[in-house]
Design an enzyme around this catalytic site. Structure first.
Site, short mmCIF file in Angstrom:
data_model
loop_
_atom_site.label_atom_id
_atom_site.label_comp_id
_atom_site.label_asym_id
_atom_site.label_seq_id
_atom_site.Cartn_x
_atom_site.Cartn_y
_atom_site.Cartn_z
N TYR A 21 -1.32 0.01 10.79
CA TYR A 21 -1.97 -0.60 9.65
C TYR A 21 -0.63 -0.96 8.55
CZ TYR A 21 -2.99 -2.04 4.18
OH TYR A 21 -3.26 -1.48 3.59
N LYS A 71 2.43 -2.93 7.18
CA LYS A 71 2.42 -3.13 6.26
C LYS A 71 3.88 -3.32 5.44
CE LYS A 71 -0.26 -4.64 2.65
NZ LYS A 71 0.05 -5.70 1.89
N THR A 129 0.71 -1.21 -0.25
CA THR A 129 -0.39 0.01 0.32
C THR A 129 0.85 1.11 -0.21
OG1 THR A 129 -1.58 1.28 1.42
CG2 THR A 129 -0.17 -0.23 2.40
N ASP A 130 0.31 2.37 -0.50
CA ASP A 130 0.98 3.53 -0.69
C ASP A 130 0.77 3.93 1.48
OD1 ASP A 130 -1.82 4.72 -0.24
OD2 ASP A 130 -2.03 6.17 -1.41
N GLU A 131 -0.20 3.43 2.16
CA GLU A 131 0.01 4.26 3.40
C GLU A 131 1.67 3.84 3.76
OE1 GLU A 131 -3.26 3.64 5.18
OE2 GLU A 131 -4.39 2.95 3.47
P1 NAD Z 1 -9.64 -7.54 1.65
O1 NAD Z 1 -9.70 -7.67 3.33
O2 NAD Z 1 -10.81 -7.31 0.62
O3 NAD Z 1 -9.06 -8.64 1.76
C1 NAD Z 1 -7.94 -9.78 2.52
C2 NAD Z 1 -8.11 -11.04 2.45
O4 NAD Z 1 -7.00 -12.25 2.68
C3 NAD Z 1 -9.86 -11.76 2.45
O5 NAD Z 1 -10.00 -12.62 1.99
C4 NAD Z 1 -9.33 -12.83 4.03
O6 NAD Z 1 -10.28 -13.79 4.38
C5 NAD Z 1 -7.44 -12.88 3.39
N1 NAD Z 1 -6.62 -13.34 4.28
C6 NAD Z 1 -6.85 -12.65 6.20
N2 NAD Z 1 -5.53 -12.97 6.46
C7 NAD Z 1 -5.78 -14.35 6.43
C8 NAD Z 1 -4.63 -15.56 6.55
N3 NAD Z 1 -4.15 -14.98 7.63
N4 NAD Z 1 -4.23 -16.46 6.12
C9 NAD Z 1 -5.06 -16.49 4.49
N5 NAD Z 1 -5.99 -15.56 4.54
C10 NAD Z 1 -6.18 -14.42 5.00
O7 NAD Z 1 -8.20 -6.32 1.72
P2 NAD Z 1 -8.17 -6.18 0.27
O8 NAD Z 1 -8.46 -4.44 0.09
O9 NAD Z 1 -7.92 -6.66 -1.09
O10 NAD Z 1 -6.36 -5.88 0.13
C11 NAD Z 1 -5.79 -7.14 -0.35
C12 NAD Z 1 -4.18 -6.49 -0.37
O11 NAD Z 1 -3.95 -5.01 -1.07
C13 NAD Z 1 -3.66 -5.66 1.48
O12 NAD Z 1 -2.42 -6.81 1.39
C14 NAD Z 1 -4.02 -5.14 1.10
O13 NAD Z 1 -2.43 -3.78 2.35
C15 NAD Z 1 -3.31 -4.19 0.26
N6 NAD Z 1 -3.72 -2.83 -0.65
C16 NAD Z 1 -5.20 -2.41 -0.94
C17 NAD Z 1 -5.20 -1.57 -1.30
C18 NAD Z 1 -6.76 -1.10 -1.09
O14 NAD Z 1 -7.51 -0.22 -1.38
N7 NAD Z 1 -8.22 -2.06 -0.74
C19 NAD Z 1 -4.58 -0.30 -1.51
C20 NAD Z 1 -3.47 -1.05 -1.70
C21 NAD Z 1 -2.79 -2.02 -1.39
P1 TYD Z 2 -10.56 3.81 3.97
O1 TYD Z 2 -12.09 3.48 3.11
O2 TYD Z 2 -11.10 3.25 5.23
O3 TYD Z 2 -9.66 3.74 3.13
P2 TYD Z 2 -7.72 4.51 3.86
O4 TYD Z 2 -8.31 4.77 5.74
O5 TYD Z 2 -6.94 2.96 4.07
O6 TYD Z 2 -7.66 5.13 3.30
O7 TYD Z 2 -11.04 5.24 4.53
C1 TYD Z 2 -10.62 6.53 3.19
C2 TYD Z 2 -10.86 7.42 4.21
O8 TYD Z 2 -12.79 7.72 4.46
C3 TYD Z 2 -10.04 7.47 5.13
O9 TYD Z 2 -9.52 8.86 5.35
C4 TYD Z 2 -11.15 7.56 6.40
C5 TYD Z 2 -12.48 8.16 6.00
N1 TYD Z 2 -13.70 7.64 6.48
C6 TYD Z 2 -14.71 7.96 6.75
O10 TYD Z 2 -14.69 9.79 6.75
N2 TYD Z 2 -15.79 7.57 7.69
C7 TYD Z 2 -15.59 6.25 7.54
O11 TYD Z 2 -16.63 6.21 8.46
C8 TYD Z 2 -14.72 5.46 6.83
C9 TYD Z 2 -14.38 4.21 7.73
C10 TYD Z 2 -13.46 6.16 6.44
#
Ligand code: NAD
Ligand code: TYD
Length: 349
Positions: A156, A160, A130-132
């Protein structure tokens, strides 16, 4: 034939990556390892599960023996590692589970790959991050580039960042062929409705408050999930081994502006009068340690691999809102059970 282990394939981004790889590469066999936590949902993969080049394995990436067994039994050639605990708010409530899955789980996969891969030819450990990890931007002219120093600010992002460091340490120390990508905020179908966009669409649908943290001035850089999956495909096949790629949409939105766009789109698609759901917008206490702004510079990925986002944001938002409105049953199923307790604790009834 290549055997590819995709972890977290039942989650939001993972399911889109599994679908893309299964459909585009019939010569690959995709093994989807997922523990099916609250965020994992096999319903996301109904259209894929009968394919001959797909196998689901229920298991935990922290399970040392099970992971080693998968590498040997299925002669795994490459890993695309997405399994993680992924929600910042949950990491504030329960940081230990983030260290366990994101740090120890990644380390366990790296160890298993190292042990299984005597011959490193054509092997790859692709770590999705992630970019975070870069922290929070305060100067409007700044963007995250691949060389921006890590400065994670939430449990989080700290977990990561740690996993990213372990991946690079294994490349440097053991010569493991790795690649890392750091992506901005994803949106689209199948995202668990604890994250901003699906949570708010669901609440608009039910006439419930839209809890905007703090002043709503925080900025996120949004990318459509299928564009992320396409970037992973490009980097998996053509990315330089040992390298890092940033993925982002050059698409920054202040939370409050994004929420107003969501409200307008949802009201239009629901046939409500314009502005009908604006009254649901509710400013609530800020998230602890809330990062102000994320903004990714993905020009390296464009320059070196020719990738660019395919969708304009307005089109992506419309598709996304439509998907959640059309898939009420999916939403209802994933928001029952454990999630109902989480929602009550976070936002009240
Ligand atoms: P998500 O929470 O939707 O899915 C995570 C998946 O991992 C789920 O299917 C869960 O069952 C599985 N999982 C969790 N713990 C596990 C374990 N111990 N063993 C096996 N499986 C397990 O997450 P996402 O949003 O799809 O993100 C996927 C990846 O991309 C993550 O690594 C996240 O850090 C990264 N990412 C997400 C975003 C975003 O905006 N969602 C952005 C950048 C990077
Ligand atoms: P989120 O979808 O949780 O992603 P991230 O924290 O990883 O960026 O949140 C996106 C943005 O929205 C973040 O600035 C937090 C804000 N947010 C709210 O204002 N209210 C909410 O209920 C949630 C879940 C997020």
């Amino acid at each position: 034939m290549k055997n590819i282990l995709i972890t977290g394939g039942a989650g939001f981004i993972g399911s889109h990556v599994v679908r893309l790889f299964c459909n585009r590469y019939p010569e690959y066999h995709i093994f989807n390892l997922d523990a099916l936590t609250y965020a994992g949902n096999l319903e996301n993969l109904r259209d894929v599960e009968q394919k001959p080049n797909y196998t689901f394995i229920k298991g935990d990436i922290c399970d040392v023996e099970a992971v080693q067994e998968i590498f040997t039994r299925h002669a795994i050639d490459a890993v695309v590692h997405l399994a993680a605990e992924s929600h910042v708010d949950r990491s504030i409530r329960d940081p230990l589970s983030f260290a366990r899955t994101n740090v120890m789980g990644t380390l366990n996969l790296l160890q298993a790959a190292r042990v299984a891969w005597n011959d490193l030819t054509d092997k790859l450990f692709y770590h999705v991050s992630t970019d975070e990890v870069y922290g929070s931007l305060h100067n409007p002219d700044e963007f995250f580039v691949e060389t921006t120093p890590y400065d994670p600010q939430s449990p989080y992002s700290a977990s990561k960042a740690s996993s990213d460091h372990f991946v690079r340490a294994f490349a440097n120390t053991f010569g493991l062929p790795t690649v890392v990508s750091n992506c901005s905020n994803n949106y689209g179908p199948n995202q668990f409705p604890e994250k901003l966009i699906p949570l708010f669409i669901n609440n608009i649908r039910h006439g419930k408050p839209l809890p905007v943290y703090g002043s709503g001035d925080n900025v996120r850089d949004w990318i459509y999930v299928e564009d992320h999956a396409r970037a992973i495909d490009a980097i998996f096949h053509r990315g330089r081994r040992g390298d890092t790629y940033n993925i982002g949409g050059f698409n920054e939105w202040r939370n409050i502006d994004l929420v107003r766009t969501l409200v307008a789109t949802a009201d239009r698609l629901l046939g409500n009068p314009a502005g009908h759901s604006e009254r649901l917008i509710t400013f609530v206490a800020d998230r602890a340690g809330h990062d102000l702004r994320y903004a990714i510079d993905s020009s390296k990925l464009h320059r070196e691999l020719g990738w660019q986002p395919s969708l304009q944001f307005e089109e992506g938002v419309e598709r996304t809102v439509r998907w959640y409105l059309d898939n009420q049953q999916w939403l209802e199923r994933v928001t029952s059970g454990e999630y109902a307790n989480y929602y009550r604790q976070m936002y009240g009834d």
